[in-house]
Write a protein that holds these residues in place. Structure first.
Motif, PDB file in Angstrom:
ATOM      1  N   GLU A  41      14.401 -20.471  -2.294  1.00  0.00           N
ATOM      2  CA  GLU A  41      14.730 -20.012  -3.638  1.00  0.00           C
ATOM      3  C   GLU A  41      13.594 -19.195  -4.233  1.00  0.00           C
ATOM      4  N   SER A  42      12.369 -19.636  -3.967  1.00  0.00           N
ATOM      5  CA  SER A  42      11.214 -18.900  -4.473  1.00  0.00           C
ATOM      6  C   SER A  42      11.183 -17.485  -3.914  1.00  0.00           C
ATOM      7  N   ILE A  43      11.459 -17.382  -2.603  1.00  0.00           N
ATOM      8  CA  ILE A  43      11.453 -16.045  -1.989  1.00  0.00           C
ATOM      9  C   ILE A  43      12.513 -15.172  -2.657  1.00  0.00           C
ATOM     10  N   GLU A  44      13.660 -15.808  -2.918  1.00  0.00           N
ATOM     11  CA  GLU A  44      14.744 -15.055  -3.542  1.00  0.00           C
ATOM     12  C   GLU A  44      14.318 -14.511  -4.907  1.00  0.00           C
ATOM     13  N   VAL A  45      13.632 -15.350  -5.675  1.00  0.00           N
ATOM     14  CA  VAL A  45      13.164 -14.908  -6.989  1.00  0.00           C
ATOM     15  C   VAL A  45      12.277 -13.677  -6.845  1.00  0.00           C
ATOM     16  N   VAL A  46      11.327 -13.753  -5.894  1.00  0.00           N
ATOM     17  CA  VAL A  46      10.400 -12.642  -5.720  1.00  0.00           C
ATOM     18  C   VAL A  46      11.150 -11.394  -5.269  1.00  0.00           C
ATOM     19  N   GLU A  47      12.057 -11.585  -4.316  1.00  0.00           N
ATOM     20  CA  GLU A  47      12.788 -10.438  -3.785  1.00  0.00           C
ATOM     21  C   GLU A  47      13.632  -9.766  -4.879  1.00  0.00           C
ATOM     22  N   ASN A  48      14.322 -10.573  -5.677  1.00  0.00           N
ATOM     23  CA  ASN A  48      15.150 -10.005  -6.739  1.00  0.00           C
ATOM     24  C   ASN A  48      14.301  -9.236  -7.740  1.00  0.00           C
ATOM     25  N   ILE A  73       0.822  -1.202   0.000  1.00  0.00           N
ATOM     26  CA  ILE A  73       0.000   0.000   0.000  1.00  0.00           C
ATOM     27  C   ILE A  73       0.861   1.259   0.000  1.00  0.00           C
ATOM     28  N   ARG A  74       0.417   2.252  -0.701  1.00  0.00           N
ATOM     29  CA  ARG A  74       1.095   3.529  -0.836  1.00  0.00           C
ATOM     30  C   ARG A  74       2.529   3.371  -1.314  1.00  0.00           C
ATOM     31  N   SER A  75       2.728   2.374  -2.156  1.00  0.00           N
ATOM     32  CA  SER A  75       4.032   2.234  -2.783  1.00  0.00           C
ATOM     33  C   SER A  75       3.826   2.445  -4.282  1.00  0.00           C
ATOM     34  N   PRO A  76       4.888   2.639  -5.028  1.00  0.00           N
ATOM     35  CA  PRO A  76       4.734   2.877  -6.475  1.00  0.00           C
ATOM     36  C   PRO A  76       4.306   1.609  -7.227  1.00  0.00           C
ATOM     37  N   MET A  77       4.062   0.521  -6.516  1.00  0.00           N
ATOM     38  CA  MET A  77       3.766  -0.742  -7.186  1.00  0.00           C
ATOM     39  C   MET A  77       2.607  -0.627  -8.171  1.00  0.00           C
ATOM     40  N   GLY A  78       1.640   0.267  -7.858  1.00  0.00           N
ATOM     41  CA  GLY A  78       0.499   0.426  -8.742  1.00  0.00           C
ATOM     42  C   GLY A  78       0.911   0.647 -10.188  1.00  0.00           C
ATOM     43  N   ASP A  79       1.929   1.456 -10.373  1.00  0.00           N
ATOM     44  CA  ASP A  79       2.355   1.772 -11.737  1.00  0.00           C
ATOM     45  C   ASP A  79       3.176   0.657 -12.374  1.00  0.00           C
ATOM     46  N   TYR A  80       3.757  -0.193 -11.539  1.00  0.00           N
ATOM     47  CA  TYR A  80       4.663  -1.211 -12.081  1.00  0.00           C
ATOM     48  C   TYR A  80       4.094  -2.611 -12.012  1.00  0.00           C
ATOM     49  N   TYR A  81       2.814  -2.713 -11.613  1.00  0.00           N
ATOM     50  CA  TYR A  81       2.285  -4.044 -11.323  1.00  0.00           C
ATOM     51  C   TYR A  81       2.431  -5.000 -12.507  1.00  0.00           C
ATOM     52  N   ASP A  82       2.049  -4.525 -13.706  1.00  0.00           N
ATOM     53  CA  ASP A  82       2.088  -5.438 -14.853  1.00  0.00           C
ATOM     54  C   ASP A  82       3.517  -5.888 -15.167  1.00  0.00           C
ATOM     55  N   THR A  83       4.463  -4.943 -15.091  1.00  0.00           N
ATOM     56  CA  THR A  83       5.864  -5.302 -15.306  1.00  0.00           C
ATOM     57  C   THR A  83       6.303  -6.355 -14.303  1.00  0.00           C
ATOM     58  N   PHE A  84       6.003  -6.062 -13.044  1.00  0.00           N
ATOM     59  CA  PHE A  84       6.398  -6.958 -11.956  1.00  0.00           C
ATOM     60  C   PHE A  84       5.810  -8.346 -12.167  1.00  0.00           C
ATOM     61  N   ARG A  85       4.527  -8.364 -12.527  1.00  0.00           N
ATOM     62  CA  ARG A  85       3.819  -9.620 -12.707  1.00  0.00           C
ATOM     63  C   ARG A  85       4.442 -10.425 -13.848  1.00  0.00           C
ATOM     64  N   ASN A  86       4.668  -9.734 -14.971  1.00  0.00           N
ATOM     65  CA  ASN A  86       5.227 -10.456 -16.118  1.00  0.00           C
ATOM     66  C   ASN A  86       6.608 -11.022 -15.817  1.00  0.00           C
ATOM     67  N   LYS A  87       7.422 -10.220 -15.135  1.00  0.00           N
ATOM     68  CA  LYS A  87       8.768 -10.692 -14.782  1.00  0.00           C
ATOM     69  C   LYS A  87       8.686 -11.918 -13.891  1.00  0.00           C
ATOM     70  N   LEU A  88       7.786 -11.836 -12.901  1.00  0.00           N
ATOM     71  CA  LEU A  88       7.670 -12.934 -11.936  1.00  0.00           C
ATOM     72  C   LEU A  88       7.230 -14.229 -12.606  1.00  0.00           C
ATOM     73  N   LEU A  89       6.222 -14.101 -13.471  1.00  0.00           N
ATOM     74  CA  LEU A  89       5.635 -15.310 -14.047  1.00  0.00           C
ATOM     75  C   LEU A  89       6.606 -16.020 -15.002  1.00  0.00           C
ATOM     76  N   GLN A  90       7.698 -15.325 -15.366  1.00  0.00           N
ATOM     77  CA  GLN A  90       8.694 -16.009 -16.196  1.00  0.00           C
ATOM     78  C   GLN A  90       9.409 -17.097 -15.409  1.00  0.00           C
ATOM     79  N   SER A  91       9.445 -16.934 -14.077  1.00  0.00           N
ATOM     80  CA  SER A  91      10.123 -17.937 -13.257  1.00  0.00           C
ATOM     81  C   SER A  91       9.189 -19.119 -13.019  1.00  0.00           C
ATOM     82  N   THR A  92       9.766 -20.330 -13.042  1.00  0.00           N
ATOM     83  CA  THR A  92       8.937 -21.511 -12.771  1.00  0.00           C
ATOM     84  C   THR A  92       8.590 -21.605 -11.298  1.00  0.00           C
ATOM     85  N   ARG A  93       9.292 -20.828 -10.479  1.00  0.00           N
ATOM     86  CA  ARG A  93       9.046 -20.884  -9.033  1.00  0.00           C
ATOM     87  C   ARG A  93       7.742 -20.198  -8.657  1.00  0.00           C
ATOM     88  N   VAL A  94       7.273 -19.298  -9.515  1.00  0.00           N
ATOM     89  CA  VAL A  94       6.072 -18.533  -9.183  1.00  0.00           C
ATOM     90  C   VAL A  94       4.887 -19.094  -9.955  1.00  0.00           C
TER      91      VAL A  94
END
Lengths: 110, 879
Positions: free
Chosen positions: B716-723, B549-570
């Motif tokens: 490892e999954s947490i690491e993927v998300v954090e990175n 909440i109240r982070s810039p994530m709103g503007d980057y959500y789609d980017t973040f989501r697409n990057k994450l879903l490339q990993s098999t861990r997510v």
């Protein structure tokens, strides 16, 4: 005489009172003991010893005037009696006599 | 030197010295203590000085300093009683130690519970005005559906204070964006953290609440915008050792705050735990220069201070008019304002949007009752053992009587004896509590200080407790013992010990209570398992929750989501308004066929919500990216909502219309199966899942991202998300928790309850067995001759066993018959308080009965077995 036998702690207390002269009261005795021996007796233990020594006649006590730092309460000062002094002398003689009887060791004076 | 109170040792310690110290010595000794005290005050501070003063007083408890007792008849007799007690204790070591330890164990439980309850009751009591402080609540419900909110709309507090000046003296609002965490940073040292205990508060904060301001100006610390108060702990975390006043902290990467004061660390017994308090006016920057004026959104916890003589009833009577004056028309009929005393919050409040989870008065009652039960069992032991031993003392009584002792003297003697023994037990218990306190604190999550135990009031309670238990338990044995006939005892007649029936009743009560505690523990554990493990309708495992909440994530959500879903861990990702399965918000909805809008539970989500949480659909579809335009005017609801609307089936609900801005143009596209969207303390109600894709929603409606990760390799999954996070919005610290862990915390109260009842009931039954052990030993000792004779006549070991255990089996059976129905009734009552509860089956009760029987009988059998090996010659030769 059995009653002149002193415990180690008692002997130290008597010696300290002797050296403190007119200033010997419980806390000054405690502090001096701490300074010289590193031991820190509880004041309960110290008072108990002082009481015992007074009863045996080694010590005399008198009460000083009102003080400021103790909530207005008096101090009790202790002095060595002649009997007390004699007991210390006896104990010293006993020890030094035995000490001199120790065989001298070659390395003792380096 | 000044004679300020803090420069003097506590009065009660002085009094203690008076109590025992003799006239001749007291002045000198006290003078010494005072001199040392003053010296230590300078060198080591008041706490050390006081503790050592007390130690000194106790140290003077030596023969030379103790008052010489006057030689009256009473003191001589007391001295004699004392001596006789001492001899008795050492002569019968087994009985004495059983007696004293049993009682001590009971007392330890009692004392620990006492400390616990006292701590619980002390919440929010220390403010001077605490009995006049009230929290204002909003009940916003239509036909039982809606919310009972601990927080209010922004303008409520000031409007109340302005409209009812004759009643209200002060007001303060607390606000935290309803956000799980907010970011603070010390830019100079490049330190940034997510903080969960930040509050915005009106400048009146320190007038209403009496927290100590360690430095800064109490009157004006929160007057200016961009001011922040900080606790010493946090000052050290952000600024190290230097003086924090005047230093700057950056809030949410966009607002510079100046430290204007250091506020004491939040006392543990306060219902809101803070680390930072920010001036309320600082909020304006986040809302275009003024505070939100909405009377619908209710995020501010609002406290008012009533004037000294103002009546709450008067004020409450005015509330309907107040609601009609300010609240929007469409919700007026559903809103009621209420007042909640500050004192009630910690133990009685279970509202929506509490600042933090509160305790429950019920567990206090339960702990208190168990503690008293255990103390009762221990006291009963004491009575039983003392009366059972009576015959051993019969000769003494006979001699005393023939020497002229009258009955009252004997009674005094035995009561004196039992007070002395309880006093021993109480002292033992004090020591044990001192040792156990750290472990206990850990168990119950408290920080009860050892010094609490040594408060003069507690020491006096201890003395009162010893005397009253002593009296209580000594009275009956004293009565029995003193009634022996001197002639009969001395002639050596067989004694008929009185009070056998009374003793039996006590044993029955003990075991009935033990059975009750065992059954209760089993049921409590069962219920706790049910709450924690039963299906909730969604899959809570392996879900990372990331506060956004109240982070810039709103503007980057789609980017973040697409990057994450490339990993098999997510596996999948979505955004949610609150913690799934714990909390929700409320909004007004109007579906077709409704006269007007009504409040319903609401949950804002992003796409893939049902997929991420594995929630099954009953009909229709989830929101989909393929229908983007259509879904902006669509809702997904749950089955309970279908029922609440009176629609016949999930299928029927699909396609139903709802009003959007007074036009009937929205459409229901999906129905999910019911899942527990709040904890299982509540039944499942209607729910609207509302898709909100606008990036600005992240300022208000999207508090978390929920990421389902691969359960195979969590680190490892947490690491993927954090990175991925760090590469998307690098200037925000990454923070997360597991959904499952957080949901389990919802049942912390039940967990604590079952943990503590297990421990207490184990203790209860062991104390009861101690008593039984003593009683059995005694009974068998009395019958050794009989057993000897029987053995000569050829009795078998098994027959001896049954002979000796018969009496106790009957007692246990009666205890079972009394204890079980009572525990059934009580547990049924307790379980009725839960929305989800286990059904009571017979097995916990059977088990409780069997267990008690087994433990008790093994104690008895042990003795019976020993008795059966006695050589009859030994017992019969002496007559």
């Amino acid at each position: 005489m059995k009653s002149t036998q002193l415990g180690e702690f008692e002997e130290l207390v008597l010696l300290v009172i002797g050296t403190l002269n007119d200033e010997a009261y419980s806390l000054s005795i405690k502090n001096t003991l701490k300074e010289h021996t590193g031991r820190n007796p509880s004041i309960g233990a110290l008072h108990s010893a002082l009481n015992r020594l007074t009863k045996k006649g080694f010590l005399d006590s008198y009460e000083g005037g009102a003080t400021k730092s103790r909530g207005g309460r008096r101090k009790r000062f202790y002095t060595l009696t002649a009997f007390g002094r004699k007991a210390l002398d006896q104990s010293f003689e006993l020890r030094s006599g035995l000490y001199h009887a120790l065989p001298k060791l070659g390395l003792s004076h380096e | 030197m000044s004679n300020l109170p803090e420069r003097l040792p506590p009065k009660w310690m002085d009094w203690l010295l008076d109590l025992f110290c003799c006239e001749e010595e007291i002045e000198i000794l006290r003078g010494d203590l005072y001199e040392l005290f003053e010296e230590r005050l300078e060198t080591s501070g008041p706490l050390v000085a006081k503790t050592l003063f007390l130690a000194g007083v106790v140290d003077f408890f030596r023969p030379f300093a103790i008052k010489k007792l006057p030689n009256t008849k009473t003191t001589i007799m007391l001295g004699n009683y004392f001596k006789v007690t001492k001899r008795n204790l050492s002569k019968q070591k087994l009985y004495s130690s059983l007696n004293i330890t049993g009682l001590a164990v009971g007392l330890v439980c009692f004392m620990l519970t006492f400390l616990y309850i006292q701590d619980e009751l002390s919440y929010d009591q220390f403010h001077i005005k605490s009995d006049r402080i009230y929290r204002v609540l909003e009940r916003f419900e239509s036909e039982g559906v809606g919310e009972h909110s601990a927080s209010l709309p922004f303008p409520t507090g000031p409007s109340l204070a302005a409209d009812y000046q004759s009643h209200i003296e002060g007001m303060v609002r607390l606000f935290n964006f309803q956000s799980p965490t907010l970011t603070l940073a010390n830019k100079e040292q490049d330190k940034a953290f997510n903080e969960s205990r930040i509050f915005f508060a009106d400048s009146s904060f320190l007038d209403v609440f009496d927290f100590k301001l360690l430095s800064g100006n109490r009157q004006h610390a929160l007057d200016k915008p961009n001011s922040i108060l900080i606790t010493p702990t946090m000052a050290a975390k952000y600024f190290g050792n230097g003086d924090p006043i005047g230093k700057q902290l950056e809030f949410q990467a966009g607002q510079l705050l100046e430290v204007t004061g250091v506020l004491e660390d939040a006392p543990t017994n306060v219902h809101f735990q803070y680390d930072f308090i920010i001036s309320f006016s600082s909020l304006k920057q986040w809302y275009n220069g003024s505070l939100p004026a909405s009377w619908y959104w209710n995020p501010c916890w609002t406290y008012i201070v009533l004037k000294e003589n103002a009546s709450t009833n008067d004020l409450i009577k005015q509330f309907p008019a107040f609601v009609a004056k300010y609240f929007p028309e469409f919700i007026q009929s559903d809103v009621t304002l209420e007042l909640q005393p500050l004192h009630d919050i910690h133990l009685h409040s279970k509202l929506d949007y509490e600042i933090q989870a509160n305790s429950d008065i019920k567990s206090i009652y339960i702990f208190g009752a168990i503690a008293i039960f255990i103390l009762f069992i221990a006291t009963v032991n004491f009575i039983n053992l003392s009366t059972a031993r009576a015959t051993k003392r019969a000769k003494e009584v006979g001699v005393r009587k023939s020497l002229g002792s009258n009955k009252s003297q004997l009674v005094t003697q035995f009561i004196f004896e039992s007070i002395l023994m309880t006093f021993l037990a109480v002292s033992l218990a004090f020591v044990a509590v001192a040792f156990l306190l750290p472990a206990f604190n850990q168990l119950v999550n408290k920080e009860i200080d050892l010094s609490q135990l040594l408060l003069p009031s507690h020491i006096i309670y201890g003395l009162v407790l010893s005397i009253s238990i002593g009296l209580l338990s000594g009275f009956y044995p004293a009565f029995v013992l003193s009634s022996f006939q001197a002639v009969a005892v001395l002639k050596g007649d067989r004694l008929k010990v009185k009070g056998l029936n009374f003793r039996k009743i006590l044993v029955i009560a003990q075991f009935a209570i033990s059975m009750f505690l065992i059954a209760g523990t089993i049921v409590a554990i069962d219920q706790f398992r049910l709450l924690q493990d039963q299906e909730v309708g969604f899959d809570q495992e392996h879900v990372l929750m990331i506060p956004v909440i109240r982070s810039p994530m709103g503007d980057y959500y789609d980017t973040f989501r697409n990057k994450l879903l490339q990993s098999t861990r997510v596996k999948s990702i979505t955004g949610v308004e609150e913690i799934i399965g714990a909390k929700h918000q409320v909004e007004n909805y109007r579906f077709e066929g409704m006269e007007r809008s009504k409040p319903f539970p609401r949950f804002h989500v992003l796409h893939d919500f049902t997929k991420t949480m594995n929630i099954e659909l009953a009909a229709g579809r989830d929101y989909s990216r393929d229908y983007n335009t259509e879904d902006s005017l669509a809702y997904v609801i749950n089955e309970s909502m279908v029922k609440a609307m009176g629609w016949n089936s999930a299928e029927e609900a699909i396609g139903k219309r709802f009003y959007h801005r007074d036009e009937l143009k929205g459409e229901i596209v999906g129905v999910v199966k019911d899942y527990n969207f709040v904890s299982k303390h509540h039944p499942i109600g209607p729910l609207v899942l509302d898709l909100t894709t606008n990036p600005r929603a992240f300022n208000l409606f999207m508090k978390y991202l929920a990421v389902r990760v691969d359960g195979e390799n969590i680190p490892e999954s947490i690491e993927v998300v954090e990175n991925t996070w760090n590469s998307t919005i690098p200037d925000r610290p990454f923070d997360f928790f597991f959904l499952e862990d957080r949901l389990n915390q919802s049942y912390a109260a039940e967990q604590k309850l079952s943990k503590i009842t297990v421990i207490l009931s184990v203790l209860a039954i062991s104390v009861a067995c101690l008593g039984l052990f003593g009683l059995a030993t005694f009974n068998i000792e009395r019958r050794t001759k009989e057993i000897g004779l029987r053995k000569v006549l050829g009795i078998k070991t098994s027959q001896i066993m049954s002979l000796l255990s018969k009496e106790f089996s009957v007692l246990l059976l009666v205890a079972f018959l009394i204890g079980i129905p009572l525990s059934y009734l009580f547990l049924e009552q307790w379980l009725n308080g839960f929305a989800y509860r286990v059904e009571l089956s017979p097995w916990p009760f059977m088990l409780a009965g069997a267990l008690t029987f087994l433990i008790a009988m093994s104690t008895v059998f042990y003795h019976a077995f020993k008795a059966s090996y006695i050589n009859p010659v030994d017992t019969l030769k002496s007559e």
